[in-house]
Design a protein around this motif. Structure first.
Motif: not given
Length: 311
Positions: A109-114, A126-129, A34-41
């Motif tokens: 995760l999405v907004l920071f592109e992780q 991020w994954m551990a958290a 959904c790209g770097s968009h949240w909550p939109l896709c």
């Protein structure tokens, strides 16, 4: 079992399925669908002409949204069905708090592109958290369902060595879960061919994979010795069954982990491994609560009257 208790267990089971689907999103590199968009896709409420990756990511968002609504419904029902200061109310409230945090971590995760083929140490953190918050969320939903099913309220103070033993088991299980999340990230990046994007970090993540099974074996010794001793010190049919089942499943999980390494971590095996991890965590939470609630009663000390000698 009351209708609320059945619903709470249902909410728990559904959240486990959502977690597995989230792992599928990560393992297939679909996190950027959904790209770097949240909550939109991709800037849209409903994506048009979506790719396969978009469908996978978008479906995960929909199922996650339903999970949040179910936890919200559980919270409202708990406040309507149970009196003020009842422990079920508290459990449902904490479940909602960590569900909100789960959504925020997912959004981050999405907004920071992780996501997708991002190869950075920040993503590993991020994954551990994310795994830590997921475990806490599952823990609170489990406690809510357990309390609603007749589980007793327990105090954290005054538990003595048993309290520290339980805390150690929960901490170590969380630690192995977090290391597993980082290990799974390394496997995903290797499968996606993304290691070369940042060789220093990528090779470091791959090198860290050896520590996860080593840690798991060491923790197995603690679990078997400590949990078995605690179960024998505070016995009940439920506690003994849970302790035996947990230790047996943990040993089976070690075998699955070895199989996962031998098969080079295919996606389906990663999901099976994660499912067993979630089941182990739920079992450990119920076992810990049962142990803490089953405090042995203080033994009354009866003093024998001293014999008197009458002159």
């Amino acid at each position: 079992m009351s209708r609320f208790a059945k619903f709470a267990w249902l909410v728990l089971g559904y959240n486990v399925l959502v977690i597995l689907w989230g792992a599928y999103v990560r393992a297939t590199g679909s996190g950027a669908g959904c790209g770097s968009h949240w909550p939109l896709c991709n800037g849209e409420i409903i994506p048009r002409s979506p790719t396969v990756e978009t469908l996978i990511e978008y479906s995960h968002r929909l199922t996650s949204g339903l999970a949040a609504l179910l936890v919200l419904a559980m919270l409202i029902w708990a406040f309507r069905a149970f009196p003020r200061k009842h422990i079920v109310r508290f459990g449902a409230l904490m479940s909602m708090v960590f569900m909100v945090l789960e959504a925020l971590v997912g959004a981050g995760l999405v907004l920071f592109e992780q996501v997708a083929d991002n190869v950075t140490m920040a993503r590993a953190v991020w994954m551990a958290a994310h795994l830590l918050n997921t475990f806490i969320l599952l823990g609170w939903i489990t406690l809510t369902a357990w309390w609603a099913s007749g589980g007793s309220r327990f105090a954290l103070r005054g538990q003595g060595s048993a309290g520290w033993g339980v805390f150690g088991a929960l901490f170590l299980m969380t630690l192995i879960g977090m290391s597993g999340a980082v290990t799974a990230l390394g496997d995903t990046l290797l499968h996606l061919g993304a290691i070369e994007k940042n060789p220093l970090v990528g090779e470091t993540l791959l090198a860290l994979r050896i520590y996860h099974p080593t840690l798991a074996i060491g923790i197995a010794v603690y679990m078997i010795l400590v949990l078995t001793n605690l179960a024998l010190a505070r016995p009940s049919p439920t506690i003994l069954r849970l302790a035996l089942g947990f230790n047996g499943l943990y040993l089976a999980q070690l075998g699955l982990g070895a199989l996962n390494v031998w098969l080079k971590a295919p996606v389906w095996m990663q999901l099976v491994h994660l499912l067993i991890t979630d089941i182990l965590w739920i079992m450990l939470v119920v076992l810990s609560a049962s142990l803490l609630a089953n405090q042995p009663q203080a033994r009354a000390i009866v003093q024998e009257p001293k014999a008197s000698i009458t002159p």
